[in-house]
Design an enzyme around this catalytic site. Structure first.
Site, PDB file in Angstrom:
ATOM      1  N   GLY A  80      -6.515   7.748   4.769  1.00 49.84           N
ATOM      2  CA  GLY A  80      -5.788   8.834   5.403  1.00 49.84           C
ATOM      3  C   GLY A  80      -4.487   9.135   4.689  1.00 49.84           C
ATOM      4  N   SER A 121       6.091   9.989  11.868  1.00 55.47           N
ATOM      5  CA  SER A 121       4.992   9.806  10.912  1.00 55.47           C
ATOM      6  C   SER A 121       5.537   9.874   9.503  1.00 55.47           C
ATOM      7  CB  SER A 121       3.907  10.879  11.109  1.00 55.47           C
ATOM      8  OG  SER A 121       2.961  10.824  10.052  1.00 55.47           O
ATOM      9  N   ARG A 123      -7.864   1.962  17.868  1.00 54.26           N
ATOM     10  CA  ARG A 123      -7.480   0.551  17.836  1.00 54.26           C
ATOM     11  C   ARG A 123      -7.179  -0.012  19.220  1.00 54.26           C
ATOM     12  NH1 ARG A 123      -4.060   0.585  12.101  1.00 54.26           N
ATOM     13  NH2 ARG A 123      -5.924   0.366  10.798  1.00 54.26           N
ATOM     14  N   LYS A 158       0.821  -1.208   0.000  1.00 55.65           N
ATOM     15  CA  LYS A 158       0.000   0.000   0.000  1.00 55.65           C
ATOM     16  C   LYS A 158       0.854   1.257   0.000  1.00 55.65           C
ATOM     17  CE  LYS A 158      -3.375   0.863   2.668  1.00 55.65           C
ATOM     18  NZ  LYS A 158      -4.104   1.057   3.942  1.00 55.65           N
ATOM     19  N   SER A 159       1.835   1.301   0.891  1.00 53.89           N
ATOM     20  CA  SER A 159       2.641   2.513   1.055  1.00 53.89           C
ATOM     21  C   SER A 159       3.389   2.867  -0.219  1.00 53.89           C
ATOM     22  CB  SER A 159       3.635   2.329   2.209  1.00 53.89           C
ATOM     23  OG  SER A 159       2.977   2.219   3.435  1.00 53.89           O
ATOM     24  N   ASP A 202       1.369  -0.446  12.296  1.00 52.42           N
ATOM     25  CA  ASP A 202       0.286  -1.085  11.542  1.00 52.42           C
ATOM     26  C   ASP A 202       0.089  -2.546  11.926  1.00 52.42           C
ATOM     27  OD1 ASP A 202      -0.432   1.167  10.127  1.00 52.42           O
ATOM     28  OD2 ASP A 202       0.820   0.697   8.395  1.00 52.42           O
ATOM     29  N   GLN A 206       3.752   9.620   6.882  1.00 58.68           N
ATOM     30  CA  GLN A 206       2.813  10.391   6.072  1.00 58.68           C
ATOM     31  C   GLN A 206       3.102  11.885   6.165  1.00 58.68           C
ATOM     32  OE1 GLN A 206      -1.191   9.295   7.114  1.00 58.68           O
ATOM     33  NE2 GLN A 206      -0.931   7.171   6.465  1.00 58.68           N
TER      34      GLN A 206
END
Length: 434
Positions: A96, A169, A350, A15-16, A319, A171
């Site tokens: 996100g 982070s 979570r 995904k990343s 994750d 992101q």
């Protein structure tokens, strides 16, 4: 207990790396070809917002390794300022990653735009997105709660800066990087705790490791990015679920092919081997700057309890923590986690989601602001128990693995949510049953 044997060759593409390959392609001059792009909902959301912002995007199926059909994405762009003002808010759905990283690109475009998402994404904090972009000169407005919609007034005159990441982070690091590529000068990002480094690798950025352990990423502004080809390896976060299945199963042996083994992405493996797990890496090699290889896992029914509290380790397995906690609880009866406040701001809270479901399954838990503890006592419930997925793919898959491996009567409130990142999750598990 169920037995699982076989070879996994159809793990979802990472995904990343898929997100970043598409975003970098949109900033590159020429035609970018991305082979083995993810079909997951999140990555398709990234392609969707690129298209709606004026980038030419196409995808089609081709023949891949092991007789599989895989996706090839082609992105055509004229470079850093190839975007056009969207006619409507850009829908990120549940992603996100899409919202945060694309905000960095939109901040440098000379028009106004708005990023929105589904009901879950609209509740997630976006202040850490807005702060650095405002420092660089973009206008960014959020809701009064600091959440989406993210309204951006972009400018071609972004100011370079030296930015210290307030939390680990990848992101936020990436969104600042994407904005900085448009700035008139050199930007430096400082991270005290390392996070995944795909963006730096894919852009070939200079990194400086300081004696105090900090890392500096150097981003030159307004340099031409030449279009290139990318190959997306299998997602290690998805592999973690299959690893857990193999460990919990009885007399199981599974080999997972062509997984991304970037050290910032597979920190769950040394954690598990340190707890006694039988996991081996085979056929390791470098493709496109990323380490790729095969993961061989054999049943290890009784693991030492996992205790995770080091902030660097927590950041490295953020994750995988839902699966690691459920695995440790079912294998050893115990688990302990601290310094993981970040888990409360994911697709769901979570920490709460894991604790609620483990307690439904009879585990004795204590919840803290930054983590939780599974104490080691269990009163197994009678009959079938339905666990709540909280619209969170990782919560759903973590408890689905426990259900399939142990044979206990565990049902999911919403199994379709796994399609966010792992559309063929249940198919792979069924194919592995011996």
């Amino acid at each position: 207990m169920a037995v699982f044997k076989g070879e996994v060759t159809a793990l979802p593409p990472d995904k990343s790396i898929s997100h970043r390959a598409a975003l970098i392609g949109s900033l590159s001059e020429g035609v970018t070809e991305i082979t083995n792009f993810s079909a997951g909902f999140d990555n398709q959301s990234t392609l969707g917002v690129l298209h709606d912002a004026g980038i030419e995007v196409s995808q089609h199926e081709i023949d891949g390794a092991y007789g599989r059909r895989i996706r090839k994405v082609i992105i055509s762009s004229r470079g850093l300022w190839s975007f056009t003002a969207p006619e409507k808010p850009l829908m990120c759905n549940n992603s996100g990653s899409t919202m945060r990283m694309f905000a960095g690109i939109l901040a440098a475009q000379p028009f106004e735009s708005e990023l929105v998402g589904d009901s879950s994404l609209m509740k997630r904090p976006m202040k850490r997105v807005a702060d650095p972009l405002r420092q660089m000169g973009a206008g960014v407005d959020l809701s009064p709660a600091g959440t989406a919609p993210v309204r951006i007034r972009g400018t071609r005159d972004l100011t370079p800066l030296e930015y210290r990441l307030p939390v680990p982070s990848a992101q936020v690091k990436s969104l600042v990087t994407f904005a900085a590529l448009h700035a008139d000068g050199e930007t430096r990002i400082i991270e005290s705790i390392r996070s995944r480094n795909h963006t730096e690798l894919m852009l070939g950025l200079e990194t400086i490791d300081r004696p105090d352990g900090e890392r500096v990423i150097v981003i030159p502004g307004r340099k031409t990015i030449v279009a290139r080809s990318f190959y997306i390896p299998a997602d290690p976060s998805a592999a973690c679920f299959i690893v857990a299945l193999g460990l919990l199963g009885s007399n199981s042996e599974i080999i997972i092919r062509d997984v991304c083994l970037n050290p910032t992405r597979v920190e769950f493996i040394p954690l598990l081997t340190g707890a006694g797990a039988d996991i081996t890496i085979e056929n390791s090699r470098i493709i496109g700057g990323e380490t790729i290889g095969d993961i061989l896992v054999r049943s290890t029914r009784t693991l030492k309890p996992l205790v995770i509290s080091n902030p660097t380790v927590v950041a490295g397995v953020i994750d995988e923590l839902p699966m690691l906690s459920v695995l440790s609880a079912f294998s050893s009866g115990e688990f302990e986690l601290h310094n993981a406040e970040e888990l409360r701001t994911k697709e769901s809270d979570r920490i709460n989601a894991i604790v609620v479901n483990l307690e439904r399954l009879g585990f004795d838990c204590e919840q803290y602001p930054d983590g939780f503890r599974v104490i080691g006592r269990r009163c197994r419930p009678v009959g079938q128990v339905t666990v709540a997925c909280f619209d969170d793919h990782r919560i759903a898959m973590s408890f689905a693995v426990a259900a399939r491996a142990t044979g206990e009567g565990i049902a999911l409130s919403d199994s379709d949510v796994v399609g966010v990142s792992f559309p063929n999750f249940f198919e792979i598990i069924e194919n592995l049953k011996a």
